[in-house]
Write a protein that holds these residues in place. Structure first.
Motif, mmCIF file in Angstrom:
data_model
loop_
_atom_site.group_PDB
_atom_site.id
_atom_site.type_symbol
_atom_site.label_atom_id
_atom_site.label_comp_id
_atom_site.label_asym_id
_atom_site.label_seq_id
_atom_site.Cartn_x
_atom_site.Cartn_y
_atom_site.Cartn_z
ATOM 1 N N ALA A 51 13.712 -17.253 -39.282
ATOM 2 C CA ALA A 51 13.092 -15.945 -39.056
ATOM 3 C C ALA A 51 12.094 -16.012 -37.901
ATOM 4 N N ARG A 52 11.293 -17.080 -37.858
ATOM 5 C CA ARG A 52 10.323 -17.238 -36.771
ATOM 6 C C ARG A 52 11.023 -17.353 -35.422
ATOM 7 N N LYS A 53 12.136 -18.074 -35.386
ATOM 8 C CA LYS A 53 12.881 -18.213 -34.126
ATOM 9 C C LYS A 53 13.424 -16.866 -33.655
ATOM 10 N N LEU A 54 13.961 -16.088 -34.599
ATOM 11 C CA LEU A 54 14.467 -14.770 -34.225
ATOM 12 C C LEU A 54 13.341 -13.863 -33.746
ATOM 13 N N LEU A 55 12.194 -13.933 -34.411
ATOM 14 C CA LEU A 55 11.049 -13.131 -33.985
ATOM 15 C C LEU A 55 10.572 -13.540 -32.594
ATOM 16 N N ASP A 56 10.574 -14.838 -32.317
ATOM 17 C CA ASP A 56 10.194 -15.310 -30.979
ATOM 18 C C ASP A 56 11.158 -14.776 -29.930
ATOM 19 N N GLN A 57 12.460 -14.799 -30.251
ATOM 20 C CA GLN A 57 13.451 -14.283 -29.303
ATOM 21 C C GLN A 57 13.265 -12.791 -29.058
ATOM 22 N N ILE A 58 12.949 -12.054 -30.132
ATOM 23 C CA ILE A 58 12.714 -10.611 -29.984
ATOM 24 C C ILE A 58 11.492 -10.371 -29.097
ATOM 25 N N ARG A 59 10.412 -11.106 -29.341
ATOM 26 C CA ARG A 59 9.192 -10.946 -28.525
ATOM 27 C C ARG A 59 9.459 -11.290 -27.066
ATOM 28 N N ASP A 60 10.204 -12.370 -26.831
ATOM 29 C CA ASP A 60 10.479 -12.797 -25.457
ATOM 30 C C ASP A 60 11.345 -11.787 -24.711
ATOM 31 N N THR A 61 12.170 -11.057 -25.453
ATOM 32 C CA THR A 61 13.101 -10.106 -24.827
ATOM 33 C C THR A 61 12.449 -8.755 -24.560
ATOM 34 N N THR A 62 11.482 -8.379 -25.397
ATOM 35 C CA THR A 62 10.939 -7.026 -25.362
ATOM 36 C C THR A 62 9.937 -6.843 -24.217
ATOM 37 N N THR A 63 10.204 -5.872 -23.354
ATOM 38 C CA THR A 63 9.282 -5.536 -22.260
ATOM 39 C C THR A 63 8.849 -4.074 -22.297
ATOM 40 N N PRO A 74 6.959 -7.170 -32.650
ATOM 41 C CA PRO A 74 5.982 -6.773 -31.629
ATOM 42 C C PRO A 74 5.550 -5.327 -31.833
ATOM 43 N N ASP A 75 4.311 -5.008 -31.467
ATOM 44 C CA ASP A 75 3.803 -3.650 -31.641
ATOM 45 C C ASP A 75 4.627 -2.620 -30.876
ATOM 46 N N SER A 76 5.337 -3.083 -29.862
ATOM 47 C CA SER A 76 6.124 -2.163 -29.039
ATOM 48 C C SER A 76 7.438 -1.748 -29.688
ATOM 49 N N ILE A 77 7.777 -2.355 -30.828
ATOM 50 C CA ILE A 77 9.004 -1.980 -31.540
ATOM 51 C C ILE A 77 8.628 -1.228 -32.813
ATOM 52 N N GLU A 78 9.082 0.013 -32.913
ATOM 53 C CA GLU A 78 8.840 0.827 -34.099
ATOM 54 C C GLU A 78 10.134 0.975 -34.882
ATOM 55 N N MET A 79 10.065 0.674 -36.183
ATOM 56 C CA MET A 79 11.203 0.907 -37.068
ATOM 57 C C MET A 79 11.026 2.286 -37.713
ATOM 58 N N ILE A 80 12.008 3.152 -37.494
ATOM 59 C CA ILE A 80 12.008 4.496 -38.071
ATOM 60 C C ILE A 80 12.947 4.487 -39.273
ATOM 61 N N GLU A 97 19.779 -8.790 -45.823
ATOM 62 C CA GLU A 97 18.847 -9.902 -45.975
ATOM 63 C C GLU A 97 17.911 -9.958 -44.762
ATOM 64 N N PRO A 98 16.743 -10.602 -44.890
ATOM 65 C CA PRO A 98 15.788 -10.630 -43.776
ATOM 66 C C PRO A 98 16.373 -11.102 -42.459
ATOM 67 N N LEU A 99 17.165 -12.176 -42.485
ATOM 68 C CA LEU A 99 17.728 -12.664 -41.228
ATOM 69 C C LEU A 99 18.807 -11.738 -40.687
ATOM 70 N N ASP A 100 19.536 -11.073 -41.578
ATOM 71 C CA ASP A 100 20.501 -10.061 -41.131
ATOM 72 C C ASP A 100 19.789 -8.998 -40.305
ATOM 73 N N ILE A 101 18.686 -8.504 -40.845
ATOM 74 C CA ILE A 101 17.975 -7.405 -40.185
ATOM 75 C C ILE A 101 17.352 -7.872 -38.875
ATOM 76 N N LEU A 102 16.741 -9.050 -38.882
ATOM 77 C CA LEU A 102 16.136 -9.566 -37.649
ATOM 78 C C LEU A 102 17.193 -9.800 -36.572
ATOM 79 N N GLY A 138 20.008 -8.185 -36.334
ATOM 80 C CA GLY A 138 20.396 -6.858 -35.881
ATOM 81 C C GLY A 138 19.397 -6.283 -34.887
ATOM 82 N N ILE A 139 18.111 -6.457 -35.168
ATOM 83 C CA ILE A 139 17.076 -5.973 -34.252
ATOM 84 C C ILE A 139 17.140 -6.726 -32.935
ATOM 85 N N ARG A 140 17.346 -8.044 -33.004
ATOM 86 C CA ARG A 140 17.431 -8.845 -31.765
ATOM 87 C C ARG A 140 18.558 -8.343 -30.873
ATOM 88 N N ARG A 141 19.723 -8.123 -31.473
ATOM 89 C CA ARG A 141 20.867 -7.651 -30.684
ATOM 90 C C ARG A 141 20.618 -6.241 -30.148
#
Length: 369
Positions: A13-25, A51-57, A221-226, A228-231
């Motif tokens: 989960a931490r790795k996926l979160l790091d990838q999401i943060r690194d990708t988000t501009t 990241p604060d820049s990603i909002e889940m609706i 599951e948590p990793l499924d959702i993360l 999905g968000i990463r992609r």
């Protein structure tokens, strides 16, 4: 234990979160369509880890929540009749109608039974030929095949004292309605994996092209959702908008062909009302003409009931993703799971129930800070 362990691994989960943060501009607003995904996101704090820049609706993906008040009132009218045994899944019993709910009807002597399958209701009808047995058939494409099979079996076996109160809705038309709303802020969707496991993914590419939005089919599951968000974020950052299946262990492009054949036989497409949203054209199912004798609305002549929504409940705005549950003034005060004003507080997949269960203490602390 596979999904509890492998798909909840904190290191992954931490790795996926790091990838999401690194990708988000940029700032992005992503809607998860399914209420089950909403509960997973809130329960595991995924929205707080992003990241604060990603909002889940939180979208209108809770089947109990979007069942219109008119249908609830029809269920109450039918269930109160002395010759009726009314069967339902347990999560519908506390959903408020205009003036009552199924629990109250039961306390007043109504024969209301919680069942675990529509086939249980059919068995009750077979064992009690002197009573009318009604099953409350609600939900998205996921629950529809079992209800269709039950009606098919009732006709085949000649069980004519069984009927179905139908309130089935479809996901793709809801996505279209959300994107066409003048208040829409959604830039991408996480699609519900269990819906796609039945229906496949063939309807989604056209939505991606028409509305220029990425749609990623995701599990629960948590990793499924993360993942999905990463992609999803990768597509948004690249300016792409296509369908991506991140739930291939359960979803095939063609879906479940026998289930779809049963749906095509028993149901036909119709306009459907969505609680808090309104009528969406071609967004639901009703029984096809050859099965109309098993339609509870026609059998019991419940039409054109007058309904009154709560004046202070803002569940419609929650379902449209316009506000978060705690932004409703009634949240946790007049409206709780024991005294719900709307279905989003009582349903096991409702966004308001998720916030009440997992977030109300921190919301109270923030309010009093």
């Amino acid at each position: 234990m596979k999904y509890l362990d492998e798909f909840s691994n904190p290191d992954l989960a931490r790795k996926l979160l790091d990838q999401i943060r690194d990708t988000t501009t940029q700032r992005w607003a992503i809607m998860e369509v399914c209420g089950g995904q909403t509960h997973s996101i809130i329960r595991h704090g995924i929205d707080q880890l992003l990241p604060d820049s990603i909002e889940m609706i939180h979208g209108p993906g809770c089947p109990v929540c979007v069942t219109p008040l008119e249908i609830i009132d029809k269920a109450l009218e039918i269930a109160a009749r002395p010759d009726v045994t009314f069967c339902s899944f347990g999560d519908m019993l506390r959903v408020p109608g205009s003036e009552s709910d199924l629990f109250r009807i039961k306390s007043q002597g109504g024969d209301i039974r919680v069942v675990y399958s529509p086939l249980d209701a059919l068995r009750i009808a077979r064992e009690n030929p002197d009573r009318q047995v009604v099953f409350f058939g609600i939900g998205f494409e996921t629950t529809a095949p079992a209800n269709a099979m039950t009606v098919y079996q009732a006709k085949r076996l000649g069980i004519h004292n069984f009927s179905l109160l139908v309130s089935h809705v479809l996901v793709p038309p809801a996505i279209a309605a959300i994107m066409e709303s003048p208040t829409c802020r959604v830039q991408a969707f996480l699609a519900a994996g269990h819906v796609c496991s039945v229906m496949g993914t063939e309807e989604y590419p056209a939505l991606c092209d028409k509305y220029q939005v990425p749609i990623v089919v995701t599990g629960f599951e948590p990793l499924d959702i993360l993942e999905g968000i990463r992609r999803t974020v990768e597509q948004l950052e690249k300016g792409e908008h296509h369908l991506d299946n991140a739930y291939q262990r359960a979803v095939r492009p063609e879906g479940n062909l026998p289930a779809k054949q049963m749906l095509d036989d028993v149901f036909e497409i119709t306009d459907r009302g969505w609680r808090g949203i309104g009528t969406i054209p071609d967004s639901g199912w009703q029984l096809a003409p050859k099965y109309r004798e098993f339609d509870a609305e026609h059998r019991f002549h419940v039409h054109d009931l007058h309904t009154d929504e709560s004046a202070i409940c803002r569940s419609g705005e929650v379902l449209q993703g316009l506000i978060k549950p705690h932004e409703c003034a009634a949240f946790g005060k007049q409206c709780t799971p024991r005294t719900p004003l709307g279905a989003t507080m009582v349903s096991s997949e409702g966004a308001c129930a998720a916030y009440y269960l997992y977030r109300r203490l921190e919301i109270q602390e923030a309010t009093h800070a």
